[in-house]
Design an enzyme around this catalytic site. Sequence first.
Site, PDB file in Angstrom:
ATOM      1  N   THR A 129       0.823  -1.213   0.000  1.00 29.72           N
ATOM      2  CA  THR A 129       0.000   0.000   0.000  1.00 29.72           C
ATOM      3  C   THR A 129       0.854   1.260   0.000  1.00 29.72           C
ATOM      4  OG1 THR A 129      -1.477   1.296   1.409  1.00 29.72           O
ATOM      5  CG2 THR A 129      -0.108  -0.300   2.523  1.00 29.72           C
ATOM      6  N   TYR A 153      -1.379  -0.151  10.258  1.00 30.18           N
ATOM      7  CA  TYR A 153      -1.711  -0.805   8.984  1.00 30.18           C
ATOM      8  C   TYR A 153      -0.511  -0.740   8.029  1.00 30.18           C
ATOM      9  CZ  TYR A 153      -3.565  -1.180   4.239  1.00 30.18           C
ATOM     10  OH  TYR A 153      -3.749  -1.507   2.923  1.00 30.18           O
TER      11      TYR A 153
HETATM   12  C1  UD1 Z   1      -6.158   4.917   3.266  1.00 26.58           C
HETATM   13  C2  UD1 Z   1      -4.946   4.073   3.013  1.00 26.58           C
HETATM   14  C3  UD1 Z   1      -5.276   2.903   2.130  1.00 26.58           C
HETATM   15  C4  UD1 Z   1      -6.399   2.123   2.760  1.00 26.58           C
HETATM   16  C5  UD1 Z   1      -7.585   3.053   2.956  1.00 26.58           C
HETATM   17  C6  UD1 Z   1      -8.735   2.357   3.675  1.00 26.58           C
HETATM   18  C7  UD1 Z   1      -3.084   5.577   3.226  1.00 26.58           C
HETATM   19  C8  UD1 Z   1      -2.067   6.367   2.507  1.00 26.58           C
HETATM   20  N1  UD1 Z   1      -3.922   4.896   2.442  1.00 26.58           N
HETATM   21  O1  UD1 Z   1      -6.494   5.582   2.058  1.00 26.58           O
HETATM   22  O2  UD1 Z   1      -4.154   2.094   1.971  1.00 26.58           O
HETATM   23  O3  UD1 Z   1      -6.767   1.049   1.941  1.00 26.58           O
HETATM   24  O4  UD1 Z   1      -7.207   4.145   3.764  1.00 26.58           O
HETATM   25  O5  UD1 Z   1      -8.614   2.356   5.019  1.00 26.58           O
HETATM   26  O6  UD1 Z   1      -3.120   5.538   4.441  1.00 26.58           O
HETATM   27  N2  UD1 Z   1     -12.439  11.543   2.611  1.00 26.58           N
HETATM   28  C9  UD1 Z   1     -13.424  12.486   2.897  1.00 26.58           C
HETATM   29  N3  UD1 Z   1     -14.662  12.023   3.253  1.00 26.58           N
HETATM   30  C10 UD1 Z   1     -14.966  10.680   3.360  1.00 26.58           C
HETATM   31  C11 UD1 Z   1     -13.943   9.737   3.065  1.00 26.58           C
HETATM   32  C12 UD1 Z   1     -12.685  10.207   2.709  1.00 26.58           C
HETATM   33  O7  UD1 Z   1     -13.202  13.689   2.840  1.00 26.58           O
HETATM   34  O8  UD1 Z   1     -16.110  10.333   3.709  1.00 26.58           O
HETATM   35  C13 UD1 Z   1     -11.111  12.018   2.165  1.00 26.58           C
HETATM   36  C14 UD1 Z   1      -9.945  11.609   3.045  1.00 26.58           C
HETATM   37  O9  UD1 Z   1      -9.731  12.520   4.072  1.00 26.58           O
HETATM   38  C15 UD1 Z   1      -8.812  11.568   1.998  1.00 26.58           C
HETATM   39  C16 UD1 Z   1      -9.511  11.115   0.724  1.00 26.58           C
HETATM   40  O10 UD1 Z   1     -10.879  11.421   0.912  1.00 26.58           O
HETATM   41  O11 UD1 Z   1      -8.303  12.865   1.779  1.00 26.58           O
HETATM   42  C17 UD1 Z   1      -9.379   9.621   0.443  1.00 26.58           C
HETATM   43  O12 UD1 Z   1      -9.758   8.890   1.616  1.00 26.58           O
HETATM   44  P1  UD1 Z   1     -10.016   7.305   1.595  1.00 26.58           P
HETATM   45  O13 UD1 Z   1     -10.822   6.956   0.403  1.00 26.58           O
HETATM   46  O14 UD1 Z   1     -10.522   6.924   2.945  1.00 26.58           O
HETATM   47  O15 UD1 Z   1      -8.567   6.669   1.369  1.00 26.58           O
HETATM   48  P2  UD1 Z   1      -7.167   7.012   2.102  1.00 26.58           P
HETATM   49  O16 UD1 Z   1      -7.356   7.452   3.491  1.00 26.58           O
HETATM   50  O17 UD1 Z   1      -6.399   7.910   1.185  1.00 26.58           O
END
Ligand code: UD1
Length: 339
Positions: A129, A153
Site C-alpha cells: 500500500t 496498517y
Molecule cells: C487509506 C490508506 C489505504 C487504505 C484506505 C482504507 C493511506 C495512505 N492509504 O487511504 O491504503 O486502503 O485508507 O482504510 O493511508 N475523505 C473524505 N470524506 C470521506 C472519506 C474520505 O473527505 O467520507 C477524504 C480523506 O480525508 C482523503 C480522501 O478522501 O483525503 C481519500 O480517503 P479514503 O478513500 O478513505 O482513502 P485514504 O485514506 O487515502
Amino acid sequence: MHILVTGGAGYIGSHVVKQLIEETDHHVSILDNLSTGHERTIKTLGAIATQMGKEAPTFYQEDLKNFAAIEALFQSVRFDAIIHFAASIVVPESVENPLKYYMNNTVNTTHLINVAKHHGVRHFIFSSTAAVYGEPDTPQVSETTPTEPINPYGRSKLMSERVLIDTSAAHEDFTHVILRYFNVAGADVACRIGQSFPNATHLIKVSAQTALGRREKMMIFGEDFDTPDGTGVRDYIHVDDLASAHLRALEYLAEGNRSNIFNVGYGKGFSVKEVIETMRGVSGVDFRADIAPRRAGDPAMLISDNTKIRSTLTWKPIYDDLKLICESALAWERQVDGL
Ligand code: UD1
C-alpha cells in the site's frame, strides 16, 4: 501454472481472479475466510469461468491463521505462484487494534511465505500500500521515497515487505513482486463484482452511497490542507487497472525476472471536492457534503510516480478516467443495495 489467490473473494482479489479466468489458462485456487469476502463472489467467478468453457476456481474456505490447515493444504496441492491479498485494511481500526493487524497481516503473511518457500512455490505477488510512505515530503512518490508509515496498517504491510525481500535475497528460486497500491476504486464495468464492505470509509464508495440516498450526507475531512482547493488529494485507480498490474507482474516473474517493487497508480491527483463534483455529475444528484475537521493521519497529497511500472512491466491502464471510475462505483452501488 497453478495460482493460489488468498483473499480472492474480496474486492481487489476477485477482480484479479476474474482477469486470470478471462485472460489466461492458469488454474486458479482461492483461499478466503469470507470475513469480508463473499460466497456470492465465488459463485459469480465460477459462473464467469463456466460461461467461457473454463474450469471454475477451486475454493478453500480457510483462515491463514490456522497454520496446520495451511500446511496441510500445501502438502496436498502444488502451487506455482501465490497472489496474496488476504489482510485487514482499515487504517483507524489498525490504530485501535494494532495486534489484529500485526497478527493478521504480518504474522500470517510470514507464515504463508514460510510454507510457500518450504513447498517449492516459485513466485509471490504481494498487496502492499501507499500507506508505507506515511506523510512524504514530496507530493509524488517513487519506490525510492523513504518508507515511514504513520499507522500500524502501513507498518504491518511494510514488515511483510521486508520478510519477502530478505527471503528472496537468500533464495534465488523464490522471487516476488510487491505492488504498492494507491487509492483503488470503481468496479467491474459489467457490474458482476465490486466492493462490498460494511461501513465503508473510502471516499468514492461513500460518495456513491450518498448520491443514492443511502447516507443523508457525507463529510469532507479538512478544507485547510496545503492543496489547490484545500482538500486532500489522492491518486484514484480503477480496480481493473490495478488487477491487470498483477497479471503483468506474474508474467514478469514467470519470464525469470528479478524480484521488484512497483507503485500502482495513474500518477495523477484529484481532490476530495473534485471527486464529489464528479460523483454529483455522473449521478445527477446534488448531494450534501459538509466540511468536517481533518481525519487523524491523513496526508495532504499522495500521488504515485508510476514511471517504474510503466517502463518495467507491460502494464497499460485503460480506465484512467475519474468519471468512468465514479460511474462504475455508482452502478455497482445501485446493485448491491446497502453493503
Ligand atoms: C487509506 C490508506 C489505504 C487504505 C484506505 C482504507 C493511506 C495512505 N492509504 O487511504 O491504503 O486502503 O485508507 O482504510 O493511508 N475523505 C473524505 N470524506 C470521506 C472519506 C474520505 O473527505 O467520507 C477524504 C480523506 O480525508 C482523503 C480522501 O478522501 O483525503 C481519500 O480517503 P479514503 O478513500 O478513505 O482513502 P485514504 O485514506 O487515502
